[in-house]
Design a protein around this motif. Structure first.
Motif, PDB file in Angstrom:
ATOM      1  N   ALA A   1      44.056  16.681  41.048  1.00 65.97           N
ATOM      2  CA  ALA A   1      43.880  18.038  41.576  1.00 65.97           C
ATOM      3  C   ALA A   1      42.861  18.843  40.767  1.00 65.97           C
ATOM      4  N   LYS A   2      42.172  19.749  41.436  1.00 65.17           N
ATOM      5  CA  LYS A   2      41.356  20.733  40.755  1.00 65.17           C
ATOM      6  C   LYS A   2      42.271  21.845  40.247  1.00 65.17           C
ATOM      7  N   ILE A   3      41.863  22.510  39.179  1.00 62.25           N
ATOM      8  CA  ILE A   3      42.648  23.601  38.622  1.00 62.25           C
ATOM      9  C   ILE A   3      41.875  24.911  38.769  1.00 62.25           C
ATOM     10  N   TYR A   4      42.574  25.924  39.239  1.00 56.54           N
ATOM     11  CA  TYR A   4      42.012  27.269  39.349  1.00 56.54           C
ATOM     12  C   TYR A   4      42.860  28.217  38.504  1.00 56.54           C
ATOM     13  N   PHE A   5      42.232  29.285  38.025  1.00 56.61           N
ATOM     14  CA  PHE A   5      42.942  30.271  37.201  1.00 56.61           C
ATOM     15  C   PHE A   5      42.770  31.655  37.791  1.00 56.61           C
ATOM     16  N   GLY A   6      43.871  32.381  37.896  1.00 56.65           N
ATOM     17  CA  GLY A   6      43.836  33.695  38.498  1.00 56.65           C
ATOM     18  C   GLY A   6      43.378  34.778  37.529  1.00 56.65           C
ATOM     19  N   VAL A   7      42.238  35.381  37.809  1.00 62.37           N
ATOM     20  CA  VAL A   7      41.787  36.567  37.074  1.00 62.37           C
ATOM     21  C   VAL A   7      42.200  37.754  37.937  1.00 62.37           C
ATOM     22  N   ASN A   8      43.359  38.308  37.623  1.00 61.90           N
ATOM     23  CA  ASN A   8      44.026  39.239  38.528  1.00 61.90           C
ATOM     24  C   ASN A   8      43.791  40.699  38.165  1.00 61.90           C
ATOM     25  N   TRP A   9      43.748  41.528  39.196  1.00 64.60           N
ATOM     26  CA  TRP A   9      43.782  42.973  38.973  1.00 64.60           C
ATOM     27  C   TRP A   9      45.210  43.496  39.144  1.00 64.60           C
ATOM     28  N   TYR A  10      45.964  42.889  40.090  1.00 63.37           N
ATOM     29  CA  TYR A  10      47.369  43.268  40.243  1.00 63.37           C
ATOM     30  C   TYR A  10      48.075  43.035  38.909  1.00 63.37           C
ATOM     31  N   ASN A  11      48.888  43.990  38.504  1.00 63.74           N
ATOM     32  CA  ASN A  11      49.498  43.892  37.175  1.00 63.74           C
ATOM     33  C   ASN A  11      51.023  43.913  37.255  1.00 63.74           C
ATOM     34  N   ILE A  12      51.575  43.364  38.327  1.00 67.23           N
ATOM     35  CA  ILE A  12      53.016  43.412  38.542  1.00 67.23           C
ATOM     36  C   ILE A  12      53.768  42.725  37.414  1.00 67.23           C
ATOM     37  N   ARG A  13      53.266  41.561  36.984  1.00 66.59           N
ATOM     38  CA  ARG A  13      53.944  40.801  35.927  1.00 66.59           C
ATOM     39  C   ARG A  13      53.302  41.041  34.564  1.00 66.59           C
ATOM     40  N   HIS A  14      52.440  42.012  34.470  1.00 68.38           N
ATOM     41  CA  HIS A  14      51.782  42.351  33.210  1.00 68.38           C
ATOM     42  C   HIS A  14      51.053  41.144  32.616  1.00 68.38           C
ATOM     43  N   GLU A  15      50.356  40.421  33.502  1.00 66.09           N
ATOM     44  CA  GLU A  15      49.567  39.268  33.069  1.00 66.09           C
ATOM     45  C   GLU A  15      48.145  39.381  33.616  1.00 66.09           C
ATOM     46  N   SER A  16      47.685  40.599  33.908  1.00 64.08           N
ATOM     47  CA  SER A  16      46.395  40.751  34.561  1.00 64.08           C
ATOM     48  C   SER A  16      45.316  41.201  33.583  1.00 64.08           C
ATOM     49  N   ILE A  17      44.134  41.513  34.135  1.00 64.02           N
ATOM     50  CA  ILE A  17      42.995  41.899  33.310  1.00 64.02           C
ATOM     51  C   ILE A  17      43.351  43.076  32.406  1.00 64.02           C
ATOM     52  N   GLN A  18      44.058  44.067  32.971  1.00 62.48           N
ATOM     53  CA  GLN A  18      44.386  45.258  32.179  1.00 62.48           C
ATOM     54  C   GLN A  18      45.205  44.907  30.941  1.00 62.48           C
ATOM     55  N   THR A  19      46.200  44.037  31.113  1.00 62.67           N
ATOM     56  CA  THR A  19      47.064  43.682  29.987  1.00 62.67           C
ATOM     57  C   THR A  19      46.329  42.822  28.974  1.00 62.67           C
ATOM     58  N   TYR A  20      45.488  41.900  29.448  1.00 65.98           N
ATOM     59  CA  TYR A  20      44.669  41.118  28.521  1.00 65.98           C
ATOM     60  C   TYR A  20      43.799  42.049  27.673  1.00 65.98           C
ATOM     61  N   ALA A  21      43.159  43.022  28.339  1.00 63.62           N
ATOM     62  CA  ALA A  21      42.276  43.945  27.630  1.00 63.62           C
ATOM     63  C   ALA A  21      43.055  44.746  26.589  1.00 63.62           C
ATOM     64  N   LYS A  22      44.225  45.214  26.967  1.00 57.94           N
ATOM     65  CA  LYS A  22      45.045  46.010  26.056  1.00 57.94           C
ATOM     66  C   LYS A  22      45.454  45.203  24.823  1.00 57.94           C
ATOM     67  N   ASN A  23      45.957  43.984  25.050  1.00 56.03           N
ATOM     68  CA  ASN A  23      46.448  43.174  23.940  1.00 56.03           C
ATOM     69  C   ASN A  23      45.327  42.591  23.080  1.00 56.03           C
ATOM     70  N   ALA A  24      44.164  42.399  23.679  1.00 54.70           N
ATOM     71  CA  ALA A  24      43.030  41.858  22.915  1.00 54.70           C
ATOM     72  C   ALA A  24      42.192  42.968  22.287  1.00 54.70           C
ATOM     73  N   GLY A  25      42.485  44.220  22.641  1.00 52.57           N
ATOM     74  CA  GLY A  25      41.746  45.344  22.077  1.00 52.57           C
ATOM     75  C   GLY A  25      40.304  45.400  22.530  1.00 52.57           C
ATOM     76  N   CYS A  26      40.078  45.152  23.818  1.00 53.95           N
ATOM     77  CA  CYS A  26      38.707  45.178  24.329  1.00 53.95           C
ATOM     78  C   CYS A  26      38.665  45.916  25.657  1.00 53.95           C
ATOM     79  N   SER A  27      37.487  46.052  26.221  1.00 53.22           N
ATOM     80  CA  SER A  27      37.339  46.759  27.484  1.00 53.22           C
ATOM     81  C   SER A  27      37.718  45.848  28.655  1.00 53.22           C
ATOM     82  N   ILE A  28      37.892  46.460  29.824  1.00 58.05           N
ATOM     83  CA  ILE A  28      38.189  45.698  31.038  1.00 58.05           C
ATOM     84  C   ILE A  28      37.066  44.701  31.318  1.00 58.05           C
TER      85      ILE A  28
END
Length: 379
Positions: free
Chosen positions: A333-360
């Motif tokens: 199988a090919k593998i795809y990764f979700g780069v999400n804006w929806y933040n329902i599970r707090h695993e999206s771009i916003q949360t990555y940016a917050k925890n990594a201390g960087c911009s969106i």
């Protein structure tokens, strides 16, 4: 038109950036009941450089439907004419895409082909959103197949895949999607409508348990034996869906939430920094879906990892470790990764940016880079 569709090659786009488009969510922004509004959505999907579009088949469960013989119309009709009421009125109860003067999927696929975009269907695993006041009419009409909790209380939001009749019902949806001739069907298990193995205490599963483990009480839903028993139905459904897609020359991709390395895991809050501890097979424990086996068997063309639990002290390192593992165990199988804006599970771009201390923007570029370097087929 068919020849034009066929000319758009999925393999020609290289690293894929696929936009998941939900016309229901965008109905506040433009009139998606018109070709002009639909075209506006397609053009908006190209802004981040997408080279493919997966058009969602419904939103809000039965409240928004494309033409379907299996589920011919929403179960409740709203008589309000939305063009005569204030803009603040909730459109969820009024959007109808099953009775327009044009075929939405034909228009979307044709437009994508003209724009040299790959195209497909984004299908949700759910039969309905359980938070809404509507659900599948077929499910309502068949209470004998309703899911059930261990204490015997029915869970009418879903009909259990343990029943052959339910699998046949859902596969008729698959046949309707296949008949639309998409290049790819993406079955999104992340949007599950609260489907869970804790509601799989139905007659076929209970009888199977008692034959396999005579004299033993019914187990907890987290019991590995119970998960394995329930998985037979879920995996049977996915294998058959994949077989039908393959026969039609359509790629079949399954999207799974929180897939990682370890069979045993803990929450991110209690992790000790080991990626093997903080990533658990949520798709296995909640749905009985073994993505390793699906990939090895070639039952699916792709696995979409829709979100990942990572170590907040090592955001990028732990994410990379997980994707490296998944890609290394991808089978056919090919593998795809979700780069999400929806933040329902707090695993999206916003949360990555917050925890990594960087911009969106920086977080988005980093997520794309890690996915590409890991060997993912796209995002």
């Amino acid at each position: 038109m068919a020849a034009l569709f066929a000319a758009v090659s999925l393999d020609a786009v290289g690293f894929e950036k696929l936009a998941l488009m939900d016309s229901l969510d965008m109905a506040y922004w433009c009139d998606v009941e018109t070709k002009e509004g639909t075209l506006r959505l397609i053009e908006d999907a190209q802004r981040p450089g997408s080279n493919g579009i997966l058009w969602r088949d419904k939103g809000g469960g039965g409240m928004m439907r494309y033409p379907s013989n299996e589920e011919p119309a929403p179960q409740d009709e709203c008589p309000v004419e939305k063009r005569r009421v204030p803009i603040t009125l909730d459109v969820y109860y009024e959007l109808r895409l099953d009775n327009l003067d044009f075929d939405v999927f034909d228009f979307v696929f044709g437009t994508c082909a003209q724009k040299r975009l790959a195209y497909g269907i984004h299908q949700t695993f759910e039969e309905n959103h359980t938070g809404n006041s509507n659900q599948s009419g077929w499910t309502i009409a068949h209470p004998q197949f309703w899911n059930c909790a261990k204490d015997g209380v029915p869970f009418p939001a879903h009909a259990s895949l343990a029943f052959p009749e339910v699998r046949a019902h859902k596969l008729r949806f698959a046949d309707e999607h296949i008949a639309l001739k998409p290049q790819r069907i993406f079955l999104d298990v992340w949007r599950s409508g609260n489907f869970d193995l804790k509601y799989e205490y139905v007659k076929p599963n209970i009888e199977k348990w008692r034959k396999m483990y005579p004299g033993e009480e019914l187990p907890k839903p987290t019991d590995e034996r119970w998960i394995r028993l329930c998985s037979e139905s879920t995996m049977k459904y996915l294998r058959e869906y994949g077989r039908r897609c393959k026969a039609a020359g359509i790629q079949f991709v399954v999207g799974l939430p929180t897939s990682g390395q370890s069979g045993q895991g803990v929450s991110r809050k209690t992790c000790k920094g080991d990626v093997r501890d903080i990533n658990h097979e949520f798709s296995w424990k909640a749905y009985g879906i073994d993505w390793h086996r699906l990939a090895e068997e070639g039952a699916v063309d792709g696995i979409w990892i829709m979100d990942v639990k990572y170590d907040e002290k090592d955001v990028w390192g732990s994410l990379k470790a997980t994707l490296d593992y998944v890609v290394a165990n991808r089978g056919q199988a090919k593998i795809y990764f979700g780069v999400n804006w929806y933040n329902i599970r707090h695993e999206s771009i916003q949360t990555y940016a917050k925890n990594a201390g960087c911009s969106i923007g920086e977080a988005t570029r980093k997520l794309m880079s890690i996915a590409k370097d890991a060997g993912c087929a796209g995002v």
